[in-house]
Design a protein around this motif. Structure first.
Motif, PDB file in Angstrom:
ATOM      1  N   ALA A 170     -47.371  30.577 111.623  1.00  0.00           N
ATOM      2  CA  ALA A 170     -47.623  29.516 112.607  1.00  0.00           C
ATOM      3  C   ALA A 170     -49.054  29.014 112.436  1.00  0.00           C
ATOM      4  O   ALA A 170     -49.943  29.762 112.012  1.00  0.00           O
ATOM      5  CB  ALA A 170     -47.422  30.058 114.009  1.00  0.00           C
ATOM      6  N   PRO A 171     -49.339  27.742 112.785  1.00  0.00           N
ATOM      7  CA  PRO A 171     -50.706  27.212 112.663  1.00  0.00           C
ATOM      8  C   PRO A 171     -51.720  28.049 113.443  1.00  0.00           C
ATOM      9  O   PRO A 171     -52.864  28.199 113.005  1.00  0.00           O
ATOM     10  CB  PRO A 171     -50.587  25.799 113.261  1.00  0.00           C
ATOM     11  N   THR A 416     -46.050  36.062 116.145  1.00  0.00           N
ATOM     12  CA  THR A 416     -46.362  34.669 115.796  1.00  0.00           C
ATOM     13  C   THR A 416     -47.860  34.445 115.643  1.00  0.00           C
ATOM     14  O   THR A 416     -48.326  33.833 114.687  1.00  0.00           O
ATOM     15  CB  THR A 416     -45.826  33.726 116.902  1.00  0.00           C
ATOM     16  N   CYS A 454     -49.291  21.097 119.127  1.00  0.00           N
ATOM     17  CA  CYS A 454     -49.936  22.155 119.924  1.00  0.00           C
ATOM     18  C   CYS A 454     -51.459  22.113 119.725  1.00  0.00           C
ATOM     19  O   CYS A 454     -51.946  22.134 118.588  1.00  0.00           O
ATOM     20  CB  CYS A 454     -49.391  23.515 119.503  1.00  0.00           C
TER      21      CYS A 454
END
Ligand code: SF4
Length: 476
Positions: A170-171, A416, A454
């Motif tokens: 995930a970023p 995550t 996000c």
């Protein structure tokens, strides 16, 4: 441990969200019998999804994006995109998954605003005379799966989803790789303190309306509703205020339990077949029924499917009656225990919550240690803060909090945010686990962009990039 001043925990994120947990129960993980969880995995993972998906009307369906796996209450997947028909009409919305099409009606989703954006109803069997979600397409999976010769329900590892199945980091995980382990731990603790502070704010606000004792009663009852029945147990506490219950029961625990059980709407109807506990409860309830009947909840307000026999809400409600009738009143006795110090408070709360079912239906404690620890962290400590004791700024109090068993949201977020192979010590401790939940609710819960929109990764990158490690003034 300094935890109150770290990295200005995300005050830009003001949204309030439900903290009730996870939607559908997981059972029979490796059985040949499918569960909704199996269908969720199949919908989510392209490697499991069968070819030839079609709507119930026979239009071909192509999945552009299955949506974000929702670990909170509400639809199973958020923000999915599918193409339908030969003209490839684009349909965007949430996805709800059921084994049987009629479960949409049985679960009363039509009356629940959280489901208003459902545009895709995925079922195992095709609908026959079942009400479908308005404006949604239905995609039955049984036909396409039956045409896959290698498919087996037992081969679907439902425990691997969703957190173990993300193909790319995930970023937020990529941004966090520039952070030191110490700073990551402090970030988690800071977010944990923020979560408890928000709970305290909610309790404080409620206490200004109904008093501290009633606010605590409602919080405790909500905690005893566990993940599926929090709303119902909180409502029951509002319909049966603790002081009224105390006065009506006149110190008789069984009468208090009968009033709560009767007002909950869960007490079976009277009749000649009643036996045992139910018979004894009715012997008391009928004398009080006239007063409480019109406040009673409907049985439909409770979720009873998937609840283990020992976790039945009526058992917890009866246990709550014991707690409510103890002397001195709960708020007074908890504040008195807190005045002694954190360790004594911890022992007092665990003792105070070690409650047995007054009806004697189960031998074990109706409120087990893990639930008592959860109530200590999520109710008792915020209650003290709301009452004016600055426990969230005091390391002695924060270090006292016992660790909890991680729940699905914490495991998902740890995986995550921190990566598949992160050291378990990073998220050990109650505060860090609370922090993981706070990050999840602030950023992941309502993200329908699959991370693209996000703001958290940019915030993490900026905080890490402001010096070789996060700036000293921002440290915990
Ligand atoms: S939504 Fe944000 S916090 Fe959640 S996984 Fe994506 S980038 Fe991370």
């Amino acid at each position: 441990m300094q935890t109150t001043r770290t990295f200005e925990w995300i005050h830009s994120r003001r949204q309030t969200v439900s903290t009730s947990l996870v939607s559908e129960p997981v059972s029979r993980h490796h059985a040949e019998t499918p569960t909704e969880r199996h269908l969720q995995c199949i919908w989510y993972d392209p490697a499991l999804r069968p070819p030839g998906l079609a709507t119930n009307e026979g239009e071909p369906v192509e999945i552009e994006n299955p949506g974000v796996w929702n670990l909170e209450a509400g639809p199973d997947f958020l923000g999915a995109v599918v193409r339908v028909g030969s003209e490839r009409r684009r349909i965007c919305g949430d996805v709800e998954i059921h084994l049987r099409p009629a479960d949409w009606t049985h679960h009363r989703h039509s009356d629940d605003p959280r489901y208003s954006s459902v545009r895709v109803h995925v079922t195992l069997t095709p609908p026959v005379n079942a009400l479908a979600p308005v404006g949604a397409i239905c995609i039955p999976l049984a036909g396409p799966l039956s045409r896959c010769p290698d498919f087996s329900w037992a081969a679907v590892d439902v425990t691997a989803y969703p957190y173990a199945s993300r193909p790319e980091p995930a970023p937020c995980e990529l941004a966090l790789r520039r952070w030191s382990a110490d700073d990551i731990e402090r970030l988690l603790e800071s977010a944990g303190v923020e979560r408890l502070r928000r709970k305290a704010q909610r309790i404080r606000l409620r206490a200004t309306m109904v008093g501290a004792d009633q606010a605590l009663w409602e919080e405790l009852m909500a905690a005893l509703g566990y993940k599926h029945n929090k709303t119902a147990t909180r409502k029951l506490a509002q319909r049966v205020p603790r002081t009224e219950l105390f006065a009506a029961a006149k110190s008789d625990v069984e009468t208090a339990a009968a009033i709560l059980w009767g007002t909950s709407g869960l007490l079976p109807e009277a009749g000649p077949s009643l036996r045992g506990t139910t018979r004894r409860v009715w012997d008391r309830w009928w004398k009080h029924r006239a007063r409480w009947q019109e406040r009673a909840l409907s049985r439909d307000e409770w979720r009873l499917d998937g609840v283990r026999p020992l976790n039945r809400p009526e058992i917890r409600i009866r246990a709550a009656a014991v707690w409510a009738l103890r002397h001195p009143p709960p708020a007074e006795r908890w504040l008195a225990a807190a005045a002694v110090g954190p360790q004594d408070f911890l022992k007092h709360i665990l003792r105070d919550l070690a409650i047995h079912d007054p009806a004697g239906e189960i031998r074990t404690a109706a409120v087990g240690r893990s639930r008592a620890v959860s109530i200590l962290i999520n109710v008792a400590v915020p209650f003290l803060e709301a009452s004016g004791l600055p426990v969230l700024a005091d390391p002695h109090w924060l270090q006292m909090l016992p660790d909890e068993t991680p729940n699905a949201v914490e495991r998902q977020m740890a995986h995550t945010l921190l990566g598949r192979d992160h050291p378990p010590s990073w998220c050990r401790g109650a505060l860090r686990r609370q922090g993981l939940i706070q990050m999840f609710t602030d950023f992941c819960l309502n993200d329908r962009s699959r991370c693209a929109g996000c703001p958290f990764p940019a915030w993490l990158a900026a905080a890490a990039g402001s010096s070789s490690s996060p700036p000293a003034e921002d440290r915990l």
